[in-house]
Scaffold this motif. Structure first.
Motif, mmCIF file in Angstrom:
data_model
loop_
_atom_site.group_PDB
_atom_site.id
_atom_site.type_symbol
_atom_site.label_atom_id
_atom_site.label_comp_id
_atom_site.label_asym_id
_atom_site.label_seq_id
_atom_site.Cartn_x
_atom_site.Cartn_y
_atom_site.Cartn_z
ATOM 1 N N GLU A 300 -11.485 -1.934 6.160
ATOM 2 C CA GLU A 300 -10.959 -2.422 4.893
ATOM 3 C C GLU A 300 -10.895 -1.310 3.851
ATOM 4 O O GLU A 300 -9.926 -1.203 3.094
ATOM 5 C CB GLU A 300 -11.829 -3.579 4.385
ATOM 6 C CG GLU A 300 -11.697 -4.847 5.233
ATOM 7 C CD GLU A 300 -12.707 -5.912 4.829
ATOM 8 O OE1 GLU A 300 -13.760 -5.550 4.278
ATOM 9 O OE2 GLU A 300 -12.433 -7.100 5.071
ATOM 10 N N LEU A 304 -7.491 0.128 2.052
ATOM 11 C CA LEU A 304 -7.347 0.122 0.600
ATOM 12 C C LEU A 304 -7.030 1.525 0.091
ATOM 13 O O LEU A 304 -6.165 1.706 -0.777
ATOM 14 C CB LEU A 304 -8.631 -0.402 -0.048
ATOM 15 C CG LEU A 304 -8.650 -0.455 -1.581
ATOM 16 C CD1 LEU A 304 -7.548 -1.384 -2.091
ATOM 17 C CD2 LEU A 304 -10.014 -0.919 -2.086
ATOM 18 N N GLU A 307 -3.431 2.441 0.814
ATOM 19 C CA GLU A 307 -2.510 1.739 -0.078
ATOM 20 C C GLU A 307 -2.510 2.353 -1.469
ATOM 21 O O GLU A 307 -1.465 2.500 -2.106
ATOM 22 C CB GLU A 307 -2.876 0.257 -0.147
ATOM 23 C CG GLU A 307 -2.618 -0.501 1.161
ATOM 24 C CD GLU A 307 -3.195 -1.897 1.140
ATOM 25 O OE1 GLU A 307 -3.995 -2.202 0.222
ATOM 26 O OE2 GLU A 307 -2.861 -2.697 2.046
ATOM 27 N N GLN A 308 -3.706 2.750 -1.936
ATOM 28 C CA GLN A 308 -3.824 3.316 -3.287
ATOM 29 C C GLN A 308 -3.228 4.712 -3.388
ATOM 30 O O GLN A 308 -2.689 5.099 -4.428
ATOM 31 C CB GLN A 308 -5.289 3.330 -3.719
ATOM 32 C CG GLN A 308 -5.868 1.945 -3.962
ATOM 33 C CD GLN A 308 -7.351 1.972 -4.267
ATOM 34 O OE1 GLN A 308 -8.043 2.955 -3.972
ATOM 35 N NE2 GLN A 308 -7.857 0.903 -4.863
#
Length: 315
Positions: A300, A304, A307-308
């Motif tokens: 996870e 994340l 994506e950031q």
């Protein structure tokens, strides 16, 4: 609430892992004294926890193995109106008393898709059982004479200069890349039988380049680490399909080792083949990770971060 003695023994005998998981996932305090299980907390949380405990009782009484991960399976099944017994009692393969079964709702969907479809794609993060379940189903199909041979392959993404520095012939050079497939095979059958099958060619473990020019009939074929195939390699592999064969393709599009400018065949194929009958795409998520709970959090966190930072590869 009172639980049967055998259930209390089972819960207490695994280091309270299930009870701790109940407390963590449901936000209520869980204690076990003898065969009396006490749930304390917010009323709605306690009601939900009781429903999970009742499912656990049924699982233990039916002979199922339970662990901390079983809690997540039960919660997901309840949310999606699935029958937990249907998921955990679906024995894909048994070896030396070890039963291989789906552990999550998505794993059950994946197993059903492989049985139903000619070509199945399992796409998702590490630790979700994509390759392991596919190999278990392949071994079962071979044992039941549904197919005549198993073919396991994966791309050797460093097939150029680095492999050349490894000692031995071509097979010895690619062995490190094939090792995860061998590990799963050794976990599902006796080494003597596996070696005999490989000597006869009934089971073949080879790099993807060895598939070119072949037509694979009466076979169960697994392509692992498919995110590291080029679109051309993916097309080449899919067109190897022969009569009486079944294909499973697994990969994780967040772990592509190809050069940045190189497109991944696994990403592209989802747009090309998603509407064709007989082909299934099953998407796994972090909630399907069945390794150590920390692996789920790592998956996870990396997702994340990608994506950031905009480093997540997309279609």
């Amino acid at each position: 609430m009172e639980v049967p003695n055998e259930v209390a023994v089972e819960l207490a005998g695994i280091g309270d892992g299930v009870l701790t998981a109940l407390s963590d996932r449901l936000g209520c305090r869980v204690t076990l004294r003898g065969n009396r299980l006490t749930l304390e907390g917010d009323e709605l949380k306690v009601v939900e926890a009781r429903a999970v405990v009742e499912e656990l009782v049924e699982l233990v009484e039916s002979g199922q193995e339970v662990g901390a991960g079983t809690i997540d399976t039960i919660l997901t099944a309840i949310d999606e109106a699935e029958d937990v017994q249907d998921i955990l009692s679906d024995v894909v393969w048994s070896h030396r008393g070890k039963r291989i079964t789906p552990k999550t709702v998505t794993q059950k969907e994946y197993v059903d898709a492989i049985r139903r479809c000619t070509v199945t794609f399992g796409i998702g993060p590490a630790g979700t059982g994509k390759t392991y379940l596919a190999i278990a189903l392949a071994v079962a199909a071979l044992a039941e004479r549904q197919v005549g041979r198993l073919i396991l392959t994966r791309p050797a993404v460093e097939a150029g200069e680095r492999l050349g520095f490894l000692p031995g012939d071509v097979l010895a050079k690619v062995d490190p890349y094939m090792r995860p497939l061998f590990d799963a095979l050794y976990d599902t059958m006796d080494p003597e039988k596996l070696n005999a099958y490989m000597e006869r060619g009934t089971i073949e473990v080879a790099p993807l380049a060895f598939m070119r020019g072949r037509t694979l009939n009466d076979s169960f074929i697994i392509l692992d680490e498919a995110q590291n195939t080029s679109p051309e390699q993916m097309q080449m592999f899919l067109t190897r399909l022969g009569f009486g064969s079944k294909v499973v393709i697994t990969g994780d599009v967040t772990q592509i080792d190809l050069p940045r400018e190189q497109a991944s065949g696994l990403i592209q194929v989802q747009d090309i083949l998603s509407s064709i009958d007989g082909i299934a795409f099953v998407q796994f998520g972090p909630q399907d990770v069945v390794r150590h709970k920390l692996v789920q959090r790592i998956v996870e966190a990396y997702k994340l971060h990608s994506e950031q930072t905009g480093t997540l590869r997309s279609r």
